[in-house]
Scaffold this motif. Structure first.
Motif, PDB file in Angstrom:
ATOM      1  N   VAL A  37      -1.607  12.282 -28.666  1.00 56.51           N
ATOM      2  CA  VAL A  37      -2.317  11.141 -28.103  1.00 56.51           C
ATOM      3  C   VAL A  37      -3.258  10.484 -29.099  1.00 56.51           C
ATOM      4  CG1 VAL A  37      -2.149  11.904 -25.711  1.00 56.51           C
ATOM      5  CG2 VAL A  37      -4.076  12.639 -27.105  1.00 56.51           C
ATOM      6  N   THR A  38      -3.613  11.192 -30.167  1.00 59.73           N
ATOM      7  CA  THR A  38      -4.445  10.579 -31.194  1.00 59.73           C
ATOM      8  C   THR A  38      -3.790  10.766 -32.551  1.00 59.73           C
ATOM      9  OG1 THR A  38      -5.787  12.558 -31.532  1.00 59.73           O
ATOM     10  CG2 THR A  38      -6.614  10.947 -29.941  1.00 59.73           C
ATOM     11  N   TYR A  79     -19.385   7.921 -35.265  1.00 63.95           N
ATOM     12  CA  TYR A  79     -19.368   7.633 -36.698  1.00 63.95           C
ATOM     13  C   TYR A  79     -20.053   8.780 -37.430  1.00 63.95           C
ATOM     14  CZ  TYR A  79     -18.362   3.034 -34.823  1.00 63.95           C
ATOM     15  OH  TYR A  79     -17.800   1.984 -34.126  1.00 63.95           O
ATOM     16  N   PHE A  80     -19.472   9.175 -38.588  1.00 62.95           N
ATOM     17  CA  PHE A  80     -20.011  10.288 -39.366  1.00 62.95           C
ATOM     18  C   PHE A  80     -19.964   9.956 -40.852  1.00 62.95           C
ATOM     19  CE2 PHE A  80     -18.343  12.173 -35.534  1.00 62.95           C
ATOM     20  CZ  PHE A  80     -19.298  13.118 -35.181  1.00 62.95           C
ATOM     21  N   VAL A  81     -20.941  10.467 -41.583  1.00 64.36           N
ATOM     22  CA  VAL A  81     -20.895  10.536 -43.040  1.00 64.36           C
ATOM     23  C   VAL A  81     -20.974  12.023 -43.337  1.00 64.36           C
ATOM     24  CG1 VAL A  81     -22.037  10.019 -45.216  1.00 64.36           C
ATOM     25  CG2 VAL A  81     -21.918   8.269 -43.432  1.00 64.36           C
ATOM     26  N   GLU A 100     -14.028   3.430 -53.303  1.00 64.73           N
ATOM     27  CA  GLU A 100     -12.827   4.223 -53.612  1.00 64.73           C
ATOM     28  C   GLU A 100     -12.756   5.495 -52.780  1.00 64.73           C
ATOM     29  OE1 GLU A 100     -10.371   3.075 -55.570  1.00 64.73           O
ATOM     30  OE2 GLU A 100     -11.603   1.277 -55.689  1.00 64.73           O
ATOM     31  N   GLY A 101     -13.791   5.755 -51.989  1.00 67.09           N
ATOM     32  CA  GLY A 101     -13.825   6.957 -51.144  1.00 67.09           C
ATOM     33  C   GLY A 101     -12.864   6.828 -49.968  1.00 67.09           C
ATOM     34  N   ILE A 102     -12.645   7.942 -49.308  1.00 64.76           N
ATOM     35  CA  ILE A 102     -11.721   7.984 -48.175  1.00 64.76           C
ATOM     36  C   ILE A 102     -12.505   7.914 -46.867  1.00 64.76           C
ATOM     37  CG2 ILE A 102     -10.029   9.403 -46.936  1.00 64.76           C
ATOM     38  CD1 ILE A 102      -8.971   8.212 -49.532  1.00 64.76           C
ATOM     39  N   VAL A 103     -12.029   7.053 -45.977  1.00 63.51           N
ATOM     40  CA  VAL A 103     -12.556   6.951 -44.614  1.00 63.51           C
ATOM     41  C   VAL A 103     -11.433   7.423 -43.691  1.00 63.51           C
ATOM     42  CG1 VAL A 103     -13.393   5.386 -42.810  1.00 63.51           C
ATOM     43  CG2 VAL A 103     -14.089   5.039 -45.192  1.00 63.51           C
ATOM     44  N   THR A 104     -11.757   8.321 -42.781  1.00 62.40           N
ATOM     45  CA  THR A 104     -10.786   8.819 -41.816  1.00 62.40           C
ATOM     46  C   THR A 104     -11.058   8.175 -40.466  1.00 62.40           C
ATOM     47  OG1 THR A 104     -10.679  10.926 -42.977  1.00 62.40           O
ATOM     48  CG2 THR A 104      -9.804  10.882 -40.741  1.00 62.40           C
ATOM     49  N   VAL A 105     -10.023   7.592 -39.884  1.00 62.06           N
ATOM     50  CA  VAL A 105     -10.133   6.909 -38.597  1.00 62.06           C
ATOM     51  C   VAL A 105      -9.212   7.623 -37.610  1.00 62.06           C
ATOM     52  CG1 VAL A 105      -9.837   4.724 -37.368  1.00 62.06           C
ATOM     53  CG2 VAL A 105     -10.571   4.713 -39.764  1.00 62.06           C
ATOM     54  N   ASN A 106      -9.794   8.137 -36.542  1.00 60.79           N
ATOM     55  CA  ASN A 106      -9.023   8.764 -35.462  1.00 60.79           C
ATOM     56  C   ASN A 106      -8.946   7.769 -34.314  1.00 60.79           C
ATOM     57  OD1 ASN A 106      -8.627  11.450 -36.537  1.00 60.79           O
ATOM     58  ND2 ASN A 106     -10.831  11.677 -36.330  1.00 60.79           N
ATOM     59  N   SER A 111      -3.320   3.248 -26.967  1.00 60.84           N
ATOM     60  CA  SER A 111      -4.206   2.102 -26.710  1.00 60.84           C
ATOM     61  C   SER A 111      -4.764   1.467 -27.983  1.00 60.84           C
ATOM     62  CB  SER A 111      -5.372   2.531 -25.823  1.00 60.84           C
ATOM     63  OG  SER A 111      -6.242   3.405 -26.535  1.00 60.84           O
ATOM     64  N   GLY A 112      -4.809   2.233 -29.070  1.00 68.77           N
ATOM     65  CA  GLY A 112      -5.394   1.728 -30.307  1.00 68.77           C
ATOM     66  C   GLY A 112      -6.911   1.795 -30.341  1.00 68.77           C
ATOM     67  N   VAL A 113      -7.536   2.421 -29.346  1.00 68.30           N
ATOM     68  CA  VAL A 113      -8.999   2.534 -29.306  1.00 68.30           C
ATOM     69  C   VAL A 113      -9.441   3.620 -30.281  1.00 68.30           C
ATOM     70  CG1 VAL A 113     -10.987   3.122 -27.860  1.00 68.30           C
ATOM     71  CG2 VAL A 113      -9.160   1.687 -26.949  1.00 68.30           C
ATOM     72  N   VAL A 114     -10.434   3.293 -31.099  1.00 66.44           N
ATOM     73  CA  VAL A 114     -10.940   4.216 -32.118  1.00 66.44           C
ATOM     74  C   VAL A 114     -11.886   5.232 -31.473  1.00 66.44           C
ATOM     75  CG1 VAL A 114     -12.253   4.405 -34.263  1.00 66.44           C
ATOM     76  CG2 VAL A 114     -10.707   2.467 -33.902  1.00 66.44           C
ATOM     77  N   ALA A 115     -11.617   6.506 -31.707  1.00 63.07           N
ATOM     78  CA  ALA A 115     -12.468   7.582 -31.175  1.00 63.07           C
ATOM     79  C   ALA A 115     -13.537   7.996 -32.184  1.00 63.07           C
ATOM     80  CB  ALA A 115     -11.618   8.780 -30.806  1.00 63.07           C
ATOM     81  N   GLU A 116     -13.166   8.022 -33.485  1.00 66.18           N
ATOM     82  CA  GLU A 116     -14.075   8.534 -34.501  1.00 66.18           C
ATOM     83  C   GLU A 116     -13.763   7.959 -35.858  1.00 66.18           C
ATOM     84  OE1 GLU A 116     -14.938  12.848 -34.333  1.00 66.18           O
ATOM     85  OE2 GLU A 116     -14.287  12.860 -36.421  1.00 66.18           O
ATOM     86  N   VAL A 117     -14.802   7.694 -36.623  1.00 66.64           N
ATOM     87  CA  VAL A 117     -14.657   7.210 -38.000  1.00 66.64           C
ATOM     88  C   VAL A 117     -15.581   8.064 -38.865  1.00 66.64           C
ATOM     89  CG1 VAL A 117     -14.779   5.229 -39.555  1.00 66.64           C
ATOM     90  CG2 VAL A 117     -14.315   4.864 -37.116  1.00 66.64           C
ATOM     91  N   SER A 118     -15.045   8.599 -39.958  1.00 68.28           N
ATOM     92  CA  SER A 118     -15.884   9.404 -40.837  1.00 68.28           C
ATOM     93  C   SER A 118     -15.597   9.069 -42.293  1.00 68.28           C
ATOM     94  CB  SER A 118     -15.667  10.895 -40.584  1.00 68.28           C
ATOM     95  OG  SER A 118     -14.336  11.254 -40.845  1.00 68.28           O
ATOM     96  N   ALA A 119     -16.656   9.139 -43.084  1.00 70.88           N
ATOM     97  CA  ALA A 119     -16.564   8.900 -44.526  1.00 70.88           C
ATOM     98  C   ALA A 119     -17.092  10.127 -45.238  1.00 70.88           C
ATOM     99  CB  ALA A 119     -17.377   7.672 -44.917  1.00 70.88           C
ATOM    100  N   ALA A 120     -16.500  10.420 -46.393  1.00 66.39           N
ATOM    101  CA  ALA A 120     -17.003  11.530 -47.210  1.00 66.39           C
ATOM    102  C   ALA A 120     -18.370  11.142 -47.765  1.00 66.39           C
ATOM    103  CB  ALA A 120     -16.024  11.817 -48.339  1.00 66.39           C
ATOM    104  N   GLN A 121     -19.181  12.132 -48.059  1.00 66.32           N
ATOM    105  CA  GLN A 121     -20.514  11.857 -48.611  1.00 66.32           C
ATOM    106  C   GLN A 121     -20.439  11.456 -50.041  1.00 66.32           C
ATOM    107  OE1 GLN A 121     -22.589  15.511 -47.464  1.00 66.32           O
ATOM    108  NE2 GLN A 121     -23.760  14.258 -46.064  1.00 66.32           N
TER     109      GLN A 121
END
Length: 121
Positions: A37-38, A79-81, A100-106, A111-121
């Motif tokens: 589902v995600t 949202y997380f860092v 150039e860092g990676i952002v992870t989008v769940n 539905s395409g609704v975003v549950a979580e977005v995180s970026a590396a520190q």
């Protein structure tokens, strides 16, 4: 009929009844199918457009070589860092510092609704 034959017949009847009961249980309560589902997409920070507010839109290519696509964010989007919860503004600042860092989008695949977005520190 001897004792061995009677015992075999009784065991055969018990096995049949057990199998029938199992079949009835399976028919009455079918095993649910597992569905994904995600999905998580890893995107280079410089290729993602983060929302400006909690209920906005996030735009990113959903796969390598795909055209950018828009996804809905909600008040429930997190949202997380690194492991630290942040606001969407703090995440935007972190992404701008490291394009150039990676952002992870769940996001929810259906539905395409975003549950979580995180970026590396």
């Amino acid at each position: 009929m001897n004792t061995t034959s009677s015992l075999r017949s009784a065991l055969a009847v018990l096995a049949f009844l057990a199998a029938s009961a199992g079949l009835a249980q399976t028919t009455a309560n079918p095993v649910p199918k597992i569905q994904m589902v995600t999905i998580a997409a890893e995107v280079v920070a410089g290729s993602i457009v983060l929302p400006t507010a909690a209920g906005g839109r996030l735009t990113m290519p959903a796969c390598a070589g795909c055209a950018p696509k828009s996804f809905q964010t909600t008040a429930a989007t997190r949202y997380f860092v690194g492991d630290r919860p942040v606001t969407v503004a703090e995440l935007r600042a972190a992404a701008l510092k490291n394009p150039e860092g990676i952002v992870t989008v769940n996001y929810d695949l259906k539905s395409g609704v975003v549950a979580e977005v995180s970026a590396a520190q």
